[in-house]
Design an enzyme around this catalytic site. Sequence first.
Site, PDB file in Angstrom:
ATOM      1  N   ASP A 195      22.044  -4.569   0.512  1.00 38.07           N
ATOM      2  CA  ASP A 195      21.661  -5.919   0.931  1.00 38.07           C
ATOM      3  C   ASP A 195      22.917  -6.768   0.971  1.00 38.07           C
ATOM      4  OD1 ASP A 195      18.889  -5.435   1.130  1.00 38.07           O
ATOM      5  OD2 ASP A 195      18.619  -5.730  -1.014  1.00 38.07           O
TER       6      ASP A 195
ATOM      7  N   ASP B  99      15.471  -5.797   6.695  1.00 34.55           N
ATOM      8  CA  ASP B  99      14.462  -6.672   6.082  1.00 34.55           C
ATOM      9  C   ASP B  99      14.110  -7.829   7.009  1.00 34.55           C
ATOM     10  OD1 ASP B  99      14.739  -5.100   3.771  1.00 34.55           O
ATOM     11  OD2 ASP B  99      16.208  -6.463   2.892  1.00 34.55           O
TER      12      ASP B  99
END
Length: 156
Positions: free
Chosen positions: A119, A133
Site C-alpha cells: 500500500d 483498492d
Amino acid sequence: MASSTGRAWSYAALVAAVVVASDQVTKRLIDGQLLDGDHRDLIPGVLQLVHTTNHGVAFSVSAGGPQIVLFVIALAVAAIVGYFATHHDRPLIWLPTGMMVGGALGNLVDRIRAGAVTDFIKLPHWPAFNLADTSITLGVVVLLFALRDDGTPSTR
C-alpha cells in the site's frame, strides 16, 4: 447478440488488465523508491506517499490466515464474474466488473508474489491503500450507477 456479448467480455478483460498493470507498476515503483515504513509528503497534511505492507485484507484487517484470504478473494471474484456472466447486456456493466476484478487480481498478484500487499497512498485519518483498492472501491460506486441505469429513458 453474440458480438455484443463478446464485446462486453473483451471490454471487461481490457479494463481488468489495465488495472492490474497500473497497480503492479506503481507498487514496483514504490518498492524501488521507499523502504517499508518510509513516507514522503506529497501535499503536506493532505496526501502522503508511504510504503506499507498489508498482510490482512481490507484496511489490514486479518482474515485468519493466507489460505482464508485467498479463498475470500477467489469467492468475491467468482461472484463478480458470475453476476457479469448473467447480466453482461446491462449498459456499462463491463466497466465496474473490470475495475473490481482487476483490483482483486492486482492485490492477489502481490499476495502470491510476496505474501502481502503493498500500500502506498495515505490520506489523513485513513489507512494506506493502493491503486487496486481504489479500483475496487470506484468499481463498486460505478456498479451502483450501472445497476440503477437499466437503459430505459427516465420519465422524470
